[in-house]
Design an enzyme around this catalytic site. Structure first.
Site: not given
Length: 337
Positions: A96, A99, A221, A273, A291
């Site tokens: 992540s 991103k 992605y 998160y 993660v």
């Protein structure tokens, strides 16, 4: 430049002059006589008992194979130094944290038009929530939850003829490392087990908020999430966010000062998160976790901290990495607040 066993009497932040916005022209003391390499090793040693308090991500089978008892931390500063301890050159899966890079690329391509398709609010829901996306008619709450990042991936697929290559080239440029690569085992594992992300993409497509074909968007992605990188490289790559959009080692304007501010704001409110509020309260730095076990924290006018250790807590954040960054920020007085 890798710095080892050096003592810092001052930390060098970026200070802007009217004539030359990209030059370090003076230093501001932050904490005297700090041996950063020794401090990083000390904090790393203190965190070893925490390995057993987390669990390696297993919903992506390739990540479940990573040995849990590993940890590293690295600091890249605006004056070109890198301080590290532990397995700081061991590659891990970007996940992540990718991103951030995708968001910067999309902001550079679309400008303010991007924010008509994705919001910038904290979600208050799990990062892969389908229910929230349905409630909000296919508009993701922010670009660092999964739906928002998939939307950003759609922007890249729709505006680059070879979006996966463009992303990889961007990451290599920021790290100055031409050997950065996508781990094919992780990539294929995510493709095979990415049904929930596919559901998010098709739901947005049903609301008219995905332009490209969903399989192509998901391929991009998962490919960006599968990038293999280490702590030293990741800290160096994100220095531009600590320096008003300018990459200090190349003097290249990666994004505008306003967009650097916006990215840091989103990371402050949504990057961790469901622990984003807690992290802001305790640490006070823009940050993003993945993660794969890494967490990056941006320290404006100073540098970037990356910590990595695979075992995650129930929120999907690395137990050891959170503790490392929290203690380091406390020791050096790095909070923005």
């Amino acid at each position: 430049m890798i710095a080892t066993n050096l003592k810092l009497s001052v930390i060098l932040p970026m200070v802007v002059s009217n004539n030359s916005p990209h030059l370090i022209i003076r230093a501001r003391p932050m904490k005297a006589n700090t041996d950063l390499t020794a401090l990083l090793q000390q904090l790393l040693d203190q965190c070893q008992p925490l390995y057993s308090q987390g669990k390696v991500a297993d919903y992506i089978p390739a990540l479940a194979q990573v040995a849990p008892q590993q940890a590293a931390v690295a600091i890249a500063t605006l004056d070109g130094q890198i301080y590290s301890a532990g397995a700081a050159t061991q590659p891990f899966s970007l996940q992540s944290i990718s991103k951030i890079f995708g968001l910067v690329m999309a902001m550079n391509r679309l400008g303010d038009e991007l924010w008509q398709r994705v919001n910038m609010e904290p979600s208050g829901q799990p990062f892969n929530s389908i229910v929230q996306l349905e409630w909000e008619q296919g508009i993701p709450r922010n670009p660092v939850i999964n739906a928002g990042a998939i939307l950003v991936a759609d922007v890249l697929v729709s505006h680059y003829s070879a979006s996966k290559t463009a992303f990889l080239t961007f990451l290599r440029r920021l790290t100055s490392v031409e050997t950065i690569y996508a781990d094919q085992q992780v990539y294929l594992s995510e493709l095979e087990h990415g049904n929930r992300n596919a559901a998010l993409a098709y739901l947005m497509k049903s609301f008219g908020n995905i332009e490209a074909e969903v399989p192509q968007v998901l391929e991009h992605y998962f490919h960006q999430c599968a990038m293999a990188i280490n702590c030293q490289q990741l800290s160096r790559a994100l220095l531009f966010l600590a320096n008003r959009g300018v990459q200090p080692h190349s003097n290249e304007q990666i994004c505008s000062r306003r967009d650097a501010h916006r990215v840091n704001a989103i990371l402050s409110t949504s990057g961790m998160y469901d622990q984003s509020g807690e992290f802001a309260f305790k640490v006070g730095l823009p940050a993003k976790s993945g993660v794969g076990g890494a967490i990056v924290a941006i320290v404006p006018q100073f540098g970037v901290i990356t910590a990595w250790s695979p075992p995650l807590n129930r929120f999907g954040n690395s137990v050891v990495a959170m503790q490392l960054i929290s203690q380091l920020a406390e020791e050096l007085g790095l909070s923005l607040f």
